[in-house]
Design an enzyme around this catalytic site. Structure first.
Site, PDB file in Angstrom:
ATOM      1  N   ASP A 271       0.880  -1.165   0.000  1.00 35.91           N
ATOM      2  CA  ASP A 271       0.000   0.000   0.000  1.00 35.91           C
ATOM      3  C   ASP A 271       0.921   1.219   0.000  1.00 35.91           C
ATOM      4  O   ASP A 271       2.102   1.132   0.329  1.00 35.91           O
ATOM      5  CB  ASP A 271      -0.902   0.022   1.246  1.00 35.91           C
ATOM      6  CG  ASP A 271      -2.164   0.861   1.051  1.00 35.91           C
ATOM      7  OD1 ASP A 271      -3.261   0.276   0.950  1.00 35.91           O
ATOM      8  OD2 ASP A 271      -2.057   2.109   0.984  1.00 35.91           O
TER       9      ASP A 271
ATOM     10  N   TYR B 290     -14.861   6.386 -13.318  1.00 33.68           N
ATOM     11  CA  TYR B 290     -14.401   5.349 -12.378  1.00 33.68           C
ATOM     12  C   TYR B 290     -14.875   3.968 -12.847  1.00 33.68           C
ATOM     13  O   TYR B 290     -14.096   3.012 -12.905  1.00 33.68           O
ATOM     14  CB  TYR B 290     -14.948   5.691 -10.989  1.00 33.68           C
ATOM     15  CG  TYR B 290     -14.855   4.615  -9.942  1.00 33.68           C
ATOM     16  CD1 TYR B 290     -13.705   4.449  -9.177  1.00 33.68           C
ATOM     17  CD2 TYR B 290     -15.953   3.784  -9.683  1.00 33.68           C
ATOM     18  CE1 TYR B 290     -13.634   3.463  -8.192  1.00 33.68           C
ATOM     19  CE2 TYR B 290     -15.880   2.803  -8.701  1.00 33.68           C
ATOM     20  CZ  TYR B 290     -14.728   2.645  -7.963  1.00 33.68           C
ATOM     21  OH  TYR B 290     -14.668   1.669  -6.999  1.00 33.68           O
TER      22      TYR B 290
ATOM     23  N   LYS C 207     -12.934   0.483 -14.365  1.00 32.57           N
ATOM     24  CA  LYS C 207     -13.139  -0.873 -13.846  1.00 32.57           C
ATOM     25  C   LYS C 207     -13.393  -1.839 -15.013  1.00 32.57           C
ATOM     26  O   LYS C 207     -12.859  -2.947 -15.044  1.00 32.57           O
ATOM     27  CB  LYS C 207     -14.301  -0.907 -12.853  1.00 32.57           C
ATOM     28  CG  LYS C 207     -14.037  -0.167 -11.544  1.00 32.57           C
ATOM     29  CD  LYS C 207     -12.880  -0.746 -10.771  1.00 32.57           C
ATOM     30  CE  LYS C 207     -12.736  -0.142  -9.386  1.00 32.57           C
ATOM     31  NZ  LYS C 207     -11.491  -0.573  -8.702  1.00 32.57           N
TER      32      LYS C 207
HETATM   33  N1  LIG Z   1     -15.714  -0.356  -0.675  1.00 28.30           N
HETATM   34  C1  LIG Z   1     -16.602  -0.619  -1.631  1.00 28.30           C
HETATM   35  O1  LIG Z   1     -17.816  -0.614  -1.397  1.00 28.30           O
HETATM   36  C2  LIG Z   1     -16.137  -0.929  -3.029  1.00 28.30           C
HETATM   37  C3  LIG Z   1     -17.117  -1.164  -4.020  1.00 28.30           C
HETATM   38  C4  LIG Z   1     -16.715  -1.472  -5.300  1.00 28.30           C
HETATM   39  C5  LIG Z   1     -15.368  -1.572  -5.598  1.00 28.30           C
HETATM   40  N2  LIG Z   1     -14.433  -1.333  -4.632  1.00 28.30           N
HETATM   41  C6  LIG Z   1     -13.007  -1.394  -5.006  1.00 28.30           C
HETATM   42  O2  LIG Z   1     -12.303  -2.170  -4.051  1.00 28.30           O
HETATM   43  C7  LIG Z   1     -10.978  -1.669  -3.903  1.00 28.30           C
HETATM   44  C8  LIG Z   1     -10.687  -1.431  -2.425  1.00 28.30           C
HETATM   45  O3  LIG Z   1     -11.671  -0.571  -1.906  1.00 28.30           O
HETATM   46  P1  LIG Z   1     -11.675  -0.097  -0.378  1.00 28.30           P
HETATM   47  O4  LIG Z   1     -13.094   0.151  -0.012  1.00 28.30           O
HETATM   48  O5  LIG Z   1     -10.855  -1.000   0.452  1.00 28.30           O
HETATM   49  O6  LIG Z   1     -10.979   1.328  -0.544  1.00 28.30           O
HETATM   50  P2  LIG Z   1      -9.917   2.033   0.406  1.00 28.30           P
HETATM   51  O7  LIG Z   1      -9.820   3.441  -0.071  1.00 28.30           O
HETATM   52  O8  LIG Z   1     -10.244   1.781   1.835  1.00 28.30           O
HETATM   53  O9  LIG Z   1      -8.572   1.255   0.056  1.00 28.30           O
HETATM   54  C9  LIG Z   1      -7.829   1.537  -1.120  1.00 28.30           C
HETATM   55  C10 LIG Z   1      -6.373   1.432  -0.748  1.00 28.30           C
HETATM   56  O10 LIG Z   1      -5.598   1.726  -1.920  1.00 28.30           O
HETATM   57  C11 LIG Z   1      -4.475   2.464  -1.491  1.00 28.30           C
HETATM   58  N3  LIG Z   1      -3.939   3.257  -2.584  1.00 28.30           N
HETATM   59  C12 LIG Z   1      -4.516   4.311  -3.196  1.00 28.30           C
HETATM   60  N4  LIG Z   1      -3.705   4.823  -4.126  1.00 28.30           N
HETATM   61  C13 LIG Z   1      -2.587   4.057  -4.104  1.00 28.30           C
HETATM   62  C14 LIG Z   1      -1.381   4.088  -4.839  1.00 28.30           C
HETATM   63  N5  LIG Z   1      -1.151   5.026  -5.782  1.00 28.30           N
HETATM   64  N6  LIG Z   1      -0.437   3.151  -4.575  1.00 28.30           N
HETATM   65  C15 LIG Z   1      -0.647   2.232  -3.619  1.00 28.30           C
HETATM   66  N7  LIG Z   1      -1.774   2.146  -2.884  1.00 28.30           N
HETATM   67  C16 LIG Z   1      -2.728   3.066  -3.131  1.00 28.30           C
HETATM   68  C17 LIG Z   1      -4.998   3.375  -0.375  1.00 28.30           C
HETATM   69  O11 LIG Z   1      -3.953   3.837   0.473  1.00 28.30           O
HETATM   70  C18 LIG Z   1      -5.979   2.451   0.331  1.00 28.30           C
HETATM   71  O12 LIG Z   1      -5.408   1.812   1.443  1.00 28.30           O
HETATM   72  C19 LIG Z   1     -10.903  -0.407  -4.752  1.00 28.30           C
HETATM   73  O13 LIG Z   1     -10.265  -0.720  -5.968  1.00 28.30           O
HETATM   74  C20 LIG Z   1     -12.357  -0.040  -5.002  1.00 28.30           C
HETATM   75  O14 LIG Z   1     -12.521   0.634  -6.239  1.00 28.30           O
HETATM   76  C21 LIG Z   1     -14.790  -1.011  -3.353  1.00 28.30           C
END
Ligand SMILES: NC(=O)c1ccc[n+]([C@@H]2O[C@H](COP(=O)([O-])OP(=O)(O)OC[C@H]3O[C@@H](n4cnc5c(N)ncnc54)[C@H](O)[C@@H]3O)[C@@H](O)[C@H]2O)c1
Length: 273
Positions: free
Chosen positions: A37, A139, A143
């Protein structure tokens, strides 16, 4: 199949909400987890190693792929972001992760896609992953692009993958919509677990939802994958009611948002620059 005893699995975005749920659900039986991360990841277990890096740092990403058999790609911009950051992380960063994985001989990629890949379908229509995507935002477009990259990697290089069209991941359902779209922490860990263990998923796209009574999706790939979600948003219905959520509206066929993507199709798409 990826072997939980012997094979190393890299999880990107491991400090995030879903990454934290995966660590809790996977680390007791996946013996070799490499976490990455851009932020530190707290409280590492003995079988977890950490690489703090930006996924757009290609040399660092290539380095972290060494000895890795499977990648779970979660890292990305979520919520509020600039258009530049969205391109940099969700497009370029995604490319660098997938391409570095390919070069390192990774055999399985599990990708956090989203319901926003099909967010413009009406909520009255039961959507399956077999239908064409209808992304509701840029976004969501990225995906779909990630899913398309994985189709290309399967056809050209034979890399097996599972793209998870995640609904609303939270500890508990938060609103009326999530009565249909909730994905619980235990179920997301189970979904990733079966996506890694399956002998040959080909190039699969699968809905990431819990076993919600009001599901507005249908997915034969759940049976193919062996995904049997246990949680149901309906069990939180009364708790939501006490918070003032009109939980009875869906029984009357009234949904707050008329499309699968919730508020996304109806809010301005372009993030401020
Ligand atoms: N939470 C939801 O409901 C949901 C729904 C659909 C899709 N998603 C997808 O699931 C994935 C995780 O979601 P989440 O809810 O845990 O989000 P989150 O924001 O809690 O976690 C994302 C992580 O990615 C890291 N990150 C961001 N930019 C970065 C970079 N340049 N290099 C390295 N790390 C980086 C952040 O520090 C963070 O810890 C995402 O790709 C999101 O699009 C989530």
């Amino acid at each position: 199949m990826i072997n939980p005893e012997t094979d190393r699995v890299l999880i990107t975005g491991a400090a995030g909400a879903i990454g934290t749920a995966l660590r809790a659900g996977l680390r007791s039986h996946w013996r070799r987890l490499r976490l990455t991360d851009i932020r530190p990841v707290p409280d590492l277990a003995d079988n977890e190693e950490l690489v703090v890096a930006d996924v757009t740092n290609r040399p660092a990403v290539e380095e972290m792929m060494r000895g890795v058999k499977a990648v779970v790609h979660l890292a990305g911009m979520v919520g509020s972001y600039t258009l530049e950051d969205l391109f940099r992380v969700n497009a370029r960063g995604l490319f660098d992760v997938f391409e570095s994985a390919r070069l390192a001989g990774v055999e399985r990629i599990v990708f956090a896609s989203s319901n926003h890949a099909f967010g413009f379908y009406p909520i009255t229509e039961k959507v399956s992953p077999a239908l064409p995507p209808r992304p509701d935002t840029t976004y969501g477009v990225f995906k779909v692009w990630g899913e398309t990259m994985l189709q290309h990697y399967f056809d050209r290089y034979g890399i097996r993958s599972v793209s998870l069209r995640i609904g609303t991941f939270r500890k508990e359902p938060i609103d009326q919509r999530s009565l249909a779209t909730w994905l619980s922490p235990a179920d997301v860990a189970h979904l990733v677990d079966v996506s890694l263990r399956h002998a040959d998923p080909g190039c699969m796209v699968v809905n990431g939802y819990s076993n919600n009574t009001r599901l507005k999706t249908v997915d034969p790939n759940w049976a193919t994958l062996g995904y049997r979600p246990k949680d149901n948003a309906e069990d939180h219905r009364e708790a939501l009611r006490t918070k003032g959520v009109d939980v009875d509206a869906p029984d009357r066929g009234e949904w707050e948002w008329p499309e699968h993507g919730g508020s996304f199709p109806r809010t301005p798409d372009r993030p401020p620059r």
